[in-house]
Design a protein around this motif. Structure first.
Motif, PDB file in Angstrom:
ATOM      1  N   SER A   1       0.817  -1.215   0.000  1.00  0.00           N
ATOM      2  CA  SER A   1       0.000   0.000   0.000  1.00  0.00           C
ATOM      3  C   SER A   1       0.850   1.264   0.000  1.00  0.00           C
ATOM      4  CB  SER A   1      -0.935  -0.005   1.212  1.00  0.00           C
ATOM      5  OG  SER A   1      -1.764   1.131   1.214  1.00  0.00           O
TER       6      SER A   1
ATOM      7  N   GLY B   1      -1.239   2.909  -2.671  1.00  0.00           N
ATOM      8  CA  GLY B   1      -2.351   3.545  -1.959  1.00  0.00           C
ATOM      9  C   GLY B   1      -2.789   4.864  -2.584  1.00  0.00           C
TER      10      GLY B   1
ATOM     11  N   LEU C   1      -0.887  -7.098  -3.426  1.00  0.00           N
ATOM     12  CA  LEU C   1      -1.939  -7.039  -2.409  1.00  0.00           C
ATOM     13  C   LEU C   1      -2.719  -8.349  -2.374  1.00  0.00           C
ATOM     14  CD1 LEU C   1      -3.283  -3.417  -2.938  1.00  0.00           C
ATOM     15  CD2 LEU C   1      -2.264  -4.287  -0.830  1.00  0.00           C
TER      16      LEU C   1
ATOM     17  N   ARG D   1      -4.369   6.182   3.229  1.00  0.00           N
ATOM     18  CA  ARG D   1      -4.554   4.967   2.449  1.00  0.00           C
ATOM     19  C   ARG D   1      -3.801   3.788   3.068  1.00  0.00           C
ATOM     20  NH1 ARG D   1      -8.564   5.214  -1.538  1.00  0.00           N
ATOM     21  NH2 ARG D   1      -8.636   7.348  -2.331  1.00  0.00           N
TER      22      ARG D   1
ATOM     23  N   THR E   1      -5.452   0.367   4.638  1.00  0.00           N
ATOM     24  CA  THR E   1      -5.069  -0.977   4.213  1.00  0.00           C
ATOM     25  C   THR E   1      -4.620  -1.815   5.403  1.00  0.00           C
ATOM     26  OG1 THR E   1      -4.389  -0.181   2.037  1.00  0.00           O
ATOM     27  CG2 THR E   1      -3.507  -2.308   2.733  1.00  0.00           C
TER      28      THR E   1
END
Length: 202
Positions: free
Chosen positions: A61, A65, A85, A165, A169
């Protein structure tokens, strides 16, 4: 199809899979008794995989992100595999299944996660190919979809991080840890006869 739509579909399918998974989790037990060393070892390996999932998704991320739509990221973990991811989510899914004390259930959970994300990835690849054209086609041909190829590693000297972000995550990935107390809770209910054991797996 827009990438927002693809991501929405991914979440709906994922939530449905989780709902089914919780039911299976509740009525499944290991063939190894809970006090056996092997049972505990399997659970601990699962916890290690879950931690790797949380750390790996957070690391990925840092690069992606908030950028998935506006930028084509090809550095860091995205230089060695196209979907880190999701790769780390496979590890987390395996770890979740192993909290029952079953290696087989861990493999089944990882396979189911792969099936869910594979369908989504195909849609994402179409969207990104339409957006980025030949540069993305070259990336598709060069970089593996899910499994890392370390020899491809390259990185930028600097990285712009978007903390909200990354934090989001990280928080989402922490959900995998719920499998640990949940498995213990279901195991207790099974031992007391509150819920039946419909399936025993190695």
């Amino acid at each position: 199809m827009k990438i927002h739509t693809v991501q929405a579909i991914r979440k709906i399918v994922l939530y449905a899979a989780v709902a089914v998974g919780v039911f299976v989790f509740a009525v499944t037990a290991s063939i190894h008794p809970g006090d056996r060393t092997l049972h505990e070892m399997i659970e601990w390996v699962g916890i290690v995989l879950i931690v790797a999932c949380i750390l790996g998704r957070t690391w990925s991320s840092l690069y992606i992100g908030g950028r998935k739509i506006e930028e084509f990221v090809q550095t860091g973990p995205y230089s060695v595999m196209r979907n880190p991811l999701y790769f780390f989510s496979f590890l987390g899914a395996a770890g979740v299944g192993m909290q029952v004390g079953s290696v087989l259930l861990g493999l089944i959970c990882a396979a189911l996660a792969w099936m869910v994300f594979y369908v989504v990835v195909l849609q994402e690849e179409q969207v990104l190919t339409a957006r980025y054209g030949d540069s993305y086609r070259d990336y598709l041909a060069r970089v593996p979809r899910f499994f890392p190829k370390p020899s491809l590693w390259h990185d930028d000297p600097t990285l712009t991080i978007r903390p909200p972000r990354v934090i989001m995550t990280f928080a989402d990935a922490l959900v995998f840890l719920l499998a640990v107390p949940l498995a213990e809770f279901f195991e207790h209910l099974q031992e007391t006869g509150a819920i039946p054991v419909l399936l025993r797996l190695p």
